[in-house]
Motif scaffolding. Structure first.
Motif, short mmCIF file in Angstrom:
data_model
loop_
_atom_site.label_atom_id
_atom_site.label_comp_id
_atom_site.label_asym_id
_atom_site.label_seq_id
_atom_site.Cartn_x
_atom_site.Cartn_y
_atom_site.Cartn_z
N VAL A 170 -7.29 4.02 -2.20
CA VAL A 170 -6.62 4.03 -0.90
C VAL A 170 -6.54 2.62 -0.34
CG1 VAL A 170 -6.87 4.78 1.50
CG2 VAL A 170 -7.21 6.42 -0.35
N TYR A 187 -3.30 12.51 4.59
CA TYR A 187 -4.63 12.78 4.02
C TYR A 187 -4.66 12.72 2.50
CZ TYR A 187 -6.15 14.33 8.65
OH TYR A 187 -6.49 14.38 9.98
N ASN A 188 -5.74 12.11 2.01
CA ASN A 188 -6.14 12.23 0.61
C ASN A 188 -7.33 13.18 0.57
OD1 ASN A 188 -4.59 9.81 -0.80
ND2 ASN A 188 -5.34 9.09 1.18
N LEU A 223 -10.32 3.56 8.45
CA LEU A 223 -10.48 4.71 7.57
C LEU A 223 -11.12 5.85 8.33
CD1 LEU A 223 -10.49 5.99 4.68
CD2 LEU A 223 -12.73 4.93 4.35
N ILE A 251 -9.29 10.58 4.61
CA ILE A 251 -9.80 11.33 3.46
C ILE A 251 -10.49 12.58 3.96
CG2 ILE A 251 -11.44 11.30 1.54
CD1 ILE A 251 -11.04 8.27 1.36
N SER A 258 -5.96 4.89 6.87
CA SER A 258 -6.09 5.84 5.77
C SER A 258 -7.03 6.97 6.18
CB SER A 258 -6.64 5.14 4.52
OG SER A 258 -5.83 4.04 4.17
N LYS A 308 1.33 4.27 -3.31
CA LYS A 308 1.27 5.75 -3.33
C LYS A 308 2.40 6.33 -4.18
CE LYS A 308 -0.79 6.09 1.29
NZ LYS A 308 -0.64 6.61 2.67
N PRO A 326 -8.29 0.87 2.16
CA PRO A 326 -8.09 0.84 3.61
C PRO A 326 -8.25 -0.56 4.16
CG PRO A 326 -10.28 1.67 3.09
CD PRO A 326 -9.57 1.51 1.77
N ARG A 386 0.84 -1.21 0.00
CA ARG A 386 0.00 0.00 0.00
C ARG A 386 0.87 1.25 0.00
NH1 ARG A 386 -2.88 -3.23 3.59
NH2 ARG A 386 -2.09 -2.14 5.42
#
Length: 903
Positions: free
Chosen positions: A601, A576-577, A607, A551, A549, A511, A603, A507
């Motif tokens: 992402v 953060y996304n 999340l 968001i 994760s 990215k 997760p 993971r």
């Protein structure tokens, strides 16, 4: 070295010299070896006999006796003793017969597809298919044609004495009538000066190949005149249209022009269109091999070794050749000639940068100082040497062996992280020092760019200053850039348990992948990502990888991204996304964007979703309800709240701890906590009574059909184990078993069984659909069904097709079936589709082989010409156009029978 080692080493070298021409004067005999090693003849004979007894040499009982030491694999296939040289030569040539095309640099690299295309044209029945090669000047189009001609002779597609007739159309560009007479010949009186009949190039090439270079200079009239031969197999000479001359000629064309310079009708008659890349696009290794080959050729030409400084060689490697291979060849030739004239009396010719043409040296002197590093000792090119055209360099071989070792360990269920990390680290240490010793400026540039990617993503110095991590990634990128046209031809890693071992690192790598691919213009496969994941696991940053994760979702042109970027920079980690929603975005658009981001992402450990207003809560709730991880939904996000929660994530707090911390904070909006769904993995078991072999094949095909569409994994298991343990089997308790698919039913209580033949025929598709409806919607299941039919029928087709591409067949037949359904709303079920895939694929191959069926059921008079027949006959052009064939009524009738009878 011991005397035995010295004798063996010299014998290997002398053998290579001897077998190039089988010159008896160069044969490795006892007298020759004695002279070169200054050994006593008795002592040498004893050593040679010892090597012979150890199967290290081959003996040819001539007078004097010839001793040879060949490649181990080749030597093991030959007998140890031959009575005479002729017998050995015949046996050696037969075993060592190499595809002529494999001597071309790039045959398994940048030229792999062009060679496959060329083979298709040359080997096609009768007189082949016309071939046209596109490419800029100097890329080697004429050389490619000439090598293809030799290949055709080697395979006896054409006779050994068959001609290769070459016509350069550019020489006659201003006189199309003259070019026409040269191509097609003329009869006496055809024009002024035609005092006798004259044979043209097309007729002269009968039985061989006619190569028209710069064919774009052929006038429109000339192109059309070729149509008669292309369509009918005959042509007429100038001055006598009534005379028909039939020849058997394979046509090959080359051009530096684009496709727009040709009549569409001309290109339509030339089905094989090959594009040759420029030298700069063929990759670093191929470019270096080509330069080396020219140096070897010049060494043979002057019959002296060429010694070139590493700086000069680096210049030749790194210079950008605008005129492609032709320019590279001329530069090498000039440099060697310049040095040769200054060393006429020397036994070796020394080349350095001062031997380059002055204009190029002055033009590139600044760049030379910036880019070229001293690589070490000089390199010598011997007259007897040559370039190995294989693309698998030493590094590629090391990687290949490493992968095979990893796969072997995984197949033995050795699933210990440290063991794989150790393997990768050892490989990277060797790799890193190999590159650093070369002091390659390109590698240093890659290191800086990898560091910049980490900085761009807001990782702190612990990441972008980590020596093992940055240099490891840079090494791997360097390898891909250096060999991007001929990557390892290995299958994807199939062991899901091995992949799962490195899920956290995967993971993390995920990215980076997007940025690495864009920055270096490369594509990373699943195997590349797994390698990098194991590499990351071996670095000291692996323990710092964040599991949860997060968001931020907000309205506004840059609201969410602004908060996320600020927090990530302050936290020095890409926590953060973000999703920026325009003020007029609909609920569906917001939900879809959120779904896509969550999927990316991926997760697992939890999340956190932070939203800017309560109206988004209902949207977020709908999106997350089916997630299999815990989710915190926080309303009315602000930068201070995001920083506080981000710091908790940075400290590797779990989702429950973050929830408790948030609830203790002052003046915070309420949150929504989503409990995870059942986390048991959905599994279908593949099994058979004959062992795991067939089960593994079924597992692969099923997984290929499910991956990326439905969250289900296929695992193989021994039939006896399932039969014996039944519902008590560990696999049954560890997973959510949806079904068992195989050839035999293990009778596990409560788990449905589907026969493999039912999957292939489609008779149990409805039952499979009902099983999958537990975990997926109907649209995804339909996608899976289509893939199942393609994958399983493709397996069958692969066993029988020899001329056409199975992948192309599947795609074209699929398009044909969809066209039938749309045209007349035909109900074509899965069973019919599978039968059509198999039947039509074999039909196409029969027609191409000129073996179509002439009659339907013995007579064409009773063909049922109903609506189905009319629709099929009308839409069959989809297949005819794709393969340039004609499908007659008898063939169409058989297709209709399948549609009618298997409903």
């Amino acid at each position: 070295m011991s005397n035995v080692e010295k004798v063996h080493a010299l014998l290997i070298k002398e053998t290579q010299v001897f077998i190039k021409h089988f010159d008896v004067e160069l044969a490795p005999t006892t007298p020759l070896l004695c002279d070169k090693l200054a050994l006593d003849r008795t002592q040498l004979s004893k050593i040679l006999n010892e090597l012979y007894q150890n199967n290290a040499v081959i003996k040819i009982n001539t007078r004097p006796v010839i001793y040879l030491s060949l490649d181990t694999k080749l030597q093991n296939k030959l007998t140890a003793t031959f009575t005479d040289l002729a017998t050995f030569k015949t046996a050696y040539n037969k075993l060592n017969e190499v595809n002529h095309l494999q001597k071309m640099i790039g045959w398994n690299g940048s030229l792999r597809e062009p060679i496959d295309q060329m083979k298709a044209g040359l080997l096609y029945p009768n007189h082949g298919l016309p071939i046209i090669i596109f490419g800029p000047s100097g890329v080697g189009k004429s050389f490619f044609i000439k090598e293809s001609y030799q290949y055709a002779k080697q395979l006896k597609v054409i006779e050994a004495e068959a001609p290769l007739v070459v016509v350069n159309c550019a020489q006659y560009a201003n006189n199309p009538e003259l070019l026409s007479s040269i191509l097609f010949g003329y009869v006496k009186g055809a024009f002024t000066g035609a005092q006798a009949d004259k044979q043209g190039a097309l007729e002269s090439a009968d039985g061989g190949i006619l190569f028209l270079d710069e064919v774009h200079r052929l006038s429109a009239e000339g192109q059309e005149k070729l149509f008669t031969y292309l369509d009918n197999g005959y042509f007429s000479p100038l001055g006598n249209d009534a005379k028909k001359i039939r020849v058997n000629v394979r046509l090959m064309f080359a051009t530096t022009a684009s496709r727009d310079n040709f009549l569409e009708t001309f290109l339509r008659r030339v089905p094989i269109k090959i594009d040759l890349q420029s030298l700069e696009k063929r990759g670093t290794t191929e470019k270096r091999q080509i330069i080396d080959s020219f140096l070897y050729k010049e060494s043979k030409q002057i019959d002296k070794p060429i010694e070139i400084t590493r700086k000069a060689l680096a210049f030749l490697y790194q210079h950008e050749y605008s005129a492609n291979i032709g320019e590279a060849k001329n530069l090498v030739k000039y440099s060697v000639a310049n040095a040769y004239t200054k060393h006429l009396d020397s036994e070796i010719v020394s080349v350095n940068t001062h031997n380059f043409p002055q204009a190029i040296y002055q033009q590139r002197s600044t760049e030379l100082e910036q880019r070229i590093f001293i690589y070490g000792d000089k390199k010598v090119f011997e007259p007897t040497g040559e370039v190995d055209a294989k693309q698998n360099d030493m590094m590629t071989e090391h990687i290949s062996k490493t992968w095979h070792y990893i796969e072997k360990m995984a197949s033995q269920n050795i699933l210990v992280r440290d063991k794989y990390i150790s393997i990768i680290n050892n490989m990277m240490d060797y790799w890193y020092f190999s590159i650093i010793e070369a002091d390659d400026v390109i590698f240093k540039s890659i290191v800086r760019e990898v560091q910049n990617i980490f900085k761009l993503l807001n990782y702190d110095g612990k990441f972008y200053n980590n020596h093992n991590l940055i240099y490891g990634i840079a090494c791997y990128v360097y390898y891909i850039l250096d060999s991007k046209n001929y990557r390892l031809n290995l299958e994807q890693i199939k062991n899901k348990e091995l992949i799962a071992l490195f899920n956290p690192e995967e993971r993390f790598v995920g990215k980076l992948v997007i940025y690495i691919q864009k920055q270096f213009e490369i594509n990373l496969s699943e195997m590349d990502i797994l390698w990098l994941s194991m590499l990351v696991a071996g670095s000291k940053v692996a323990s710092d990888l964040i599991g949860i994760s997060a968001i931020i979702l907000a309205h506004g042109y840059a609201t969410a991204s602004s908060i996320a970027d600020t927090c990530n920079r302050m936290l020095q980690y890409p926590i953060y996304n973000s999703v920026d929603m325009l003020p007029d975005s609909t609920s569906d658009e917001i939900a879809e964007s959120l779904k896509c981001l969550i999927q990316n992402v991926d997760p697992v450990e939890g999340l956190v979703i932070m939203i800017d207003m309560g109206s988004l809560s209902s949207i977020a709730e709908q999106v997350i309800k089916d997630l299999r991880c815990a989710v915190l939904l926080i309303d009315q996000v602000s930068t201070p709240i995001a920083l506080e929660i981000g710091e908790q994530i940075r400290q590797k707090k779990n989702i429950a701890q973050i929830k408790e911390h948030y609830e203790r904070m002052d003046n915070t909006p309420k949150l929504l906590f989503h409990e995870p769904a059942d986390s048991k993995k959905n599994v279908i078991i593949s099994t058979c009574m004959t062992g795991l072999g067939a089960a593994e094949q079924v597992k692969t095909l099923l997984n290929d059909s499910f991956t990326g569409i439905i969250d289900v994994t296929v695992l193989s298991c021994e039939f006896d184990l399932l039969k014996r343990q039944g519902a008590e089997a560990k696999m049954v308790s560890d997973y959510n078993i949806l079904a068992v698919i195989g050839i035999d039913n293990p009778d596990i209580k409560g788990i449905p069984y589907l026969g493999l033949e039912d999957i292939i025929s489609g008779t149990k598709i409805t039952e499979l659909r009902n099983i999958l409806l537990q975990i997926a919607d109907i649209e995804r299941i339909k996608q899976v069904e289509r893939l199942l039919m393609k994958n399983f029928s493709l397996t069958r087709i692969m066993d029988t097709l020899t001329i056409i591409s199975p992948n192309k067949v599947i795609n074209v037949v699929e398009l044909f079936i969809e066209t039938l359904i749309k045209a007349d709303h035909l109900e074509i079920n899965s069973k019919v589709k599978i039968s059509l895939y198999i039947h039509i694929a074999n039909m196409i191959e029969r027609i191409i082989r000129k073996e179509p069926v002439a009659y339907h059921s013995g007579t064409n008079q009773q063909i049922e010409r109903d609506t189905i027949f009319s629709v099929v006959k009308k839409e069959i052009s989809v297949i005819e156009d794709a393969f340039i064939i004609k499908v007659d009524d008898a063939e169409i009738a058989y297709i209709c029978d399948i549609i009618r009878n298997l409903k």
